[in-house]
Design an enzyme around this catalytic site. Structure first.
Site, PDB file in Angstrom:
ATOM      1  N   HIS A  70       0.802  -1.218   0.000  1.00 32.40           N
ATOM      2  CA  HIS A  70       0.000   0.000   0.000  1.00 32.40           C
ATOM      3  C   HIS A  70       0.837   1.272   0.000  1.00 32.40           C
ATOM      4  CE1 HIS A  70      -3.680   2.070  -0.324  1.00 32.40           C
ATOM      5  NE2 HIS A  70      -3.258   2.913   0.581  1.00 32.40           N
ATOM      6  N   TYR A 115       1.456   5.217  -2.407  1.00 33.98           N
ATOM      7  CA  TYR A 115       1.755   6.589  -1.999  1.00 33.98           C
ATOM      8  C   TYR A 115       3.095   7.038  -2.539  1.00 33.98           C
ATOM      9  CZ  TYR A 115      -2.480   6.664   0.529  1.00 33.98           C
ATOM     10  OH  TYR A 115      -3.805   6.630   0.809  1.00 33.98           O
ATOM     11  N   HIS A 153     -10.079   0.757 -10.723  1.00 35.85           N
ATOM     12  CA  HIS A 153      -9.672   1.739  -9.705  1.00 35.85           C
ATOM     13  C   HIS A 153      -8.223   2.175  -9.903  1.00 35.85           C
ATOM     14  CE1 HIS A 153      -8.768   3.612  -5.882  1.00 35.85           C
ATOM     15  NE2 HIS A 153      -7.835   2.710  -5.662  1.00 35.85           N
ATOM     16  N   PHE A 154      -7.301   1.202  -9.989  1.00 34.81           N
ATOM     17  CA  PHE A 154      -5.905   1.670 -10.049  1.00 34.81           C
ATOM     18  C   PHE A 154      -5.504   2.132 -11.440  1.00 34.81           C
ATOM     19  CE2 PHE A 154      -5.209  -3.046  -9.936  1.00 34.81           C
ATOM     20  CZ  PHE A 154      -4.649  -3.185 -11.195  1.00 34.81           C
ATOM     21  N   HIS A 155      -6.365   1.877 -12.443  1.00 36.57           N
ATOM     22  CA  HIS A 155      -6.088   2.525 -13.726  1.00 36.57           C
ATOM     23  C   HIS A 155      -6.523   3.991 -13.701  1.00 36.57           C
ATOM     24  CE1 HIS A 155      -5.046  -1.446 -15.306  1.00 36.57           C
ATOM     25  NE2 HIS A 155      -4.378  -0.767 -16.207  1.00 36.57           N
ATOM     26  N   ARG A 170     -10.869  -9.981 -11.895  1.00 39.13           N
ATOM     27  CA  ARG A 170      -9.654  -9.419 -12.486  1.00 39.13           C
ATOM     28  C   ARG A 170      -8.686 -10.564 -12.783  1.00 39.13           C
ATOM     29  NH1 ARG A 170      -6.115  -6.829  -7.491  1.00 39.13           N
ATOM     30  NH2 ARG A 170      -4.669  -6.364  -9.160  1.00 39.13           N
ATOM     31  N   ARG A 171      -7.610 -10.264 -13.481  1.00 40.45           N
ATOM     32  CA  ARG A 171      -6.499 -11.183 -13.701  1.00 40.45           C
ATOM     33  C   ARG A 171      -6.973 -12.532 -14.229  1.00 40.45           C
ATOM     34  NH1 ARG A 171      -2.648 -10.546  -8.381  1.00 40.45           N
ATOM     35  NH2 ARG A 171      -1.466  -8.825  -9.220  1.00 40.45           N
TER      36      ARG A 171
END
Lengths: 155, 562
Positions: free
Chosen positions: B233, B237, B384-386, B449-450
């Site tokens: 995580h 950041y 989300h992370f895209h 996913r994946r």
């Protein structure tokens, strides 16, 4: 340190919302029993098929329309391969893996847990709607990952 | 206890960049954008396979290119770009050039990371490491894949020490002054990185490498996962903080305004240090072996990053409004019109900021304890992370590249390049709208996913997902055009015409608004912040991690299932 008056108001509203939100989640989890899947219940991954209750995977009635479902997620499938659950049954899932990490997701429900070798994961779900539910592995587990699925029939 | 901040003047921004340091910066950016290009090829192939539009030749596996995409984009593109950007700003704002020893550390880090990248890529291409970038045990890659990761991480450590060294030297030679904001934030970012990577270093060195060589028979899965997510995580950041540096420091200068508050900017970075690390369990909410109360405690700690995020949002829009009003804007929203929409140095990062609003909201949903069951390991998370890393962070980094590359080379950002940059940004946004939008939606319906193309035996749920997967492939194809254009833009920026004092691209370093109060000195007491962080980490992890150590689950033998 000086903080602009508007920034103080902005942060106060934001932080207040944050704590309300955390409170809602916390009450849901600890007072209303809506916990994420859990359990600290270890098992030797090499002896899953010999260890009770996974030596006999499937449904076991434990109450009136209440069952334990012992399931093994393995590369690349689930045991038992087909399962029938009576409508309205409360099912306590217990899931583990004899090889790599797998996922255990029943689409259209809140059942979504990790099958981790060495541990047994627990989650309870009540099947209120009839149908043929898709169970799939949602954690990459190898070349046949996309074929790893089964169904649970609720009727 | 206040001191004056060393103000960057307009002349500093224009001053030519040190020629030796320029080579170090460019070397990093070249690897970063090469990784972006290769990762983009892998990404578009995945999208097309998942959409059912193409089939890969039998020599290449879907999960193999998925591993390549994740490693090259999430680990290599980001880390190389970040270190290049931080070294550039550290050189610019803390002395005008890097100390000899710092430059050598930068090169040493670069060489180690590049060797690691090449070795890791070879392992992936040889199908020896089809374990995805999270390399969850007991999937066992070739030991040299893990050794490649060690090279990358150790290289980044050395680069981090270089930044600390330059910062310490600056502090020693400027007693009584508060450090430049860029230097402060670079140190904060690298501090998060150093402390976060301890987790992944321990699991790779003490668990994966001995086990993958066969020196030990078994690996404890929950311990390895917990150590990975202790790192996993704060990793995000580490991507985000350099983007925030561009927003806090560079954007005010680009739009012709001032930094709203130097001390609040620093305070937000201090809060990021404190609340980015003791939070890894929110990636493990659906796992056994962790007591519910500890999951919830880490959820609460996770949500504390809302505070510095709100501070950042406030500072950004306060800067925009102040700048607009200083230029004579009227009405409640008149200042919006005064923003330089046609300047890619502003437009690309601003679009990144805007996307961060839904992206952050999605993150709140993901971390919401039991609610995570609705989205865990579905395409929602990929969507989300895209948005977060592949749009907010990536567009900000692209926006930086448009001035950073010409600045270090003493070249111009020509109007033509600027236009290409705007076009690239728009292509990216359109592609991401289709791809991430479909991922979010179909993820809520349960699509995992994946996972390669499958209809799960034509189960109606899975058949219903198909049109969304096609839309993802279309979005991915548009994004691939964006990747190619970005790579070409980078080459064109390197070949741009030379500039003189007036026309060369500047390194935009903002000044603090006159009304802002001086920065308190306690903000630079790193020992205090690290001390508080250690206490938080011990609080969040001692009991649950101790339980895994004291009552370990039986270990696992290695598996190669691909």
């Amino acid at each position: 340190m000086h903080i602009h008056r508007l920034e103080k108001i902005w942060l106060a509203i934001g932080v207040a919302m944050l704590f309300v939100f955390l409170g809602v989640i916390g009450v849901g989890a600890f007072a209303m029993g809506m916990q994420p899947p859990t359990g600290h219940h270890t098992i030797d991954p090499e002896k899953v098929s010999e260890t009770y209750p996974f030596n006999n995977p499937g449904l076991e009635q434990v109450g009136e329309n209440e069952y334990n479902a012992y399931m093994i997620a393995y590369a690349f499938g689930f045991k038992p391969a087909k399962m029938e659950v009576p409508l309205g049954a409360k099912v306590h899932f217990q899931v583990t893996s004899p090889d790599v990490v797998h996922g255990f997701q029943i689409t259209g429900t809140t059942v979504n847990l990790m099958a981790v070798p060495g541990e047994v994961n627990h989650y309870t779900y009540t099947f209120d709607k009839p149908g043929e539910y898709l169970v799939l592995c949602n954690e990459y587990c190898g070349a046949g990952h996309e074929f790893m699925a089964t169904t649970i029939i609720v009727k | 206890m206040t001191a004056t901040v060393m103000q960057a003047s307009a002349a500093d921004n224009k001053r030519p960049f040190d020629g030796k340091d320029a080579k170090l910066v460019l070397a990093h950016l070249l690897v970063a954008f090469t990784a972006l290009l290769l990762g983009g090829v892998a990404g578009v192939l995945q999208g097309l396979v998942r959409g059912g539009m193409i089939e890969l030749p039998s020599e290449i596996g879907y999960y193999q290119i998925l591993t390549a995409h994740g490693v090259l984009m999430a680990l290599i593109f980001t880390t190389f770009f970040i270190i290049g950007f931080l070294y550039a700003g550290v050189s610019k704002t803390m002395g005008g050039k890097l100390l000899g020893v710092v430059s050598r550390m930068g090169w040493a880090g670069y060489v180690l990371m590049t060797v690691g990248t090449i070795l890791g890529t070879i392992m992936i291409l040889a199908n020896e490491a089809t374990v995805l970038y999270t390399f969850y045990a007991p999937l066992k890659a070739n030991p040299f894949f893990y050794i490649a990761l060690v090279f990358v991480v150790v290289g980044s450590w050395i680069s981090g020490y270089g930044i600390f060294t330059q910062y310490r030297y600056w502090r020693r030679t400027h007693k009584g002054s508060v450090s430049p904001l860029f230097g402060f934030m670079a140190v904060a970012t690298m501090l998060v990185w150093q402390i976060a990577t301890i987790g992944v270093a321990i699991t790779v060195l003490f668990q994966f490498i001995p086990w993958s060589f066969g020196w030990v028979e078994k690996i404890n899965i929950m311990i390895s996962r917990t150590l990975f997510w202790y790192f996993g995580h704060p990793l995000v950041y580490f991507w985000l903080m350099p983007a925030y540096m561009c927003w806090y420091i560079c954007i005010p200068k680009i739009i012709g305004g001032k930094i709203f508050s130097d001390s609040m900017a620093r305070l937000s970075f201090v809060l990021f240090i404190l609340f980015s690390i003791p939070v890894g369990f929110h990636h493990q909410l659906m796992e056994p072996g962790i007591a519910p109360v500890w999951k919830y405690i880490q959820v609460v700690l996770t949500f504390m990053v809302v505070i510095p995020s709100l501070m950042t949002a406030f500072a950004m829009f306060a800067t925009f409004e102040q700048t607009g009003r200083a230029k004579g804007a009227r009405g409640l929203f008149g200042w919006l019109k005064t923003l330089p929409w046609g300047d890619v140095r502003f437009f690309a990062p601003f679009m990144g900021m805007l996307v961060f609003i839904p992206a952050g909201a999605g993150g709140i949903i993901n971390a919401s304890n039991q609610m995570n069951a609705m989205v865990h390991n579905t395409l929602w998370v990929t969507g989300h992370f895209h948005l977060t890393v592949a749009t907010t962070v990536a567009l900000t980094f692209f926006g930086v590249a448009y001035w950073l590359i010409p600045h270090v080379l003493g070249k111009q950002l020509t109007p033509r390049m600027n236009r290409l940059g705007i076009i690239q940004t728009i292509i990216w946004l359109i592609g991401m709208f289709f791809m991430s939008g479909s991922m979010h939606t179909v993820g809520l319906f349960g699509s995992p996913r994946r996972t390669a193309y499958t209809t799960y035996g034509d189960h109606p749920d899975a058949v219903f997902w198909m049109p969304y997967h096609v839309a993802m492939a279309i979005g991915g194809t548009i994004l691939f055009i964006g990747v190619i254009l970005m790579f070409c833009n980078m080459i064109a920026l390197m070949r741009a015409p030379k500039g003189d004092e007036k026309t060369a691209a500047e390194f935009p370093i903002g000044e603090t608004a006159d009304a802002a109060e001086p920065t308190p000195k306690w903000i630079e007491r790193w020992g205090v912040w690290v001390g508080v962080l250690v206490v938080l980490i011990l609080f969040a992890y001692t009991v649950p991690f101790g339980d895994m150590l004291v009552n370990p689950a039986p270990g696992s033998k290695p598996w190669v299932t691909w």
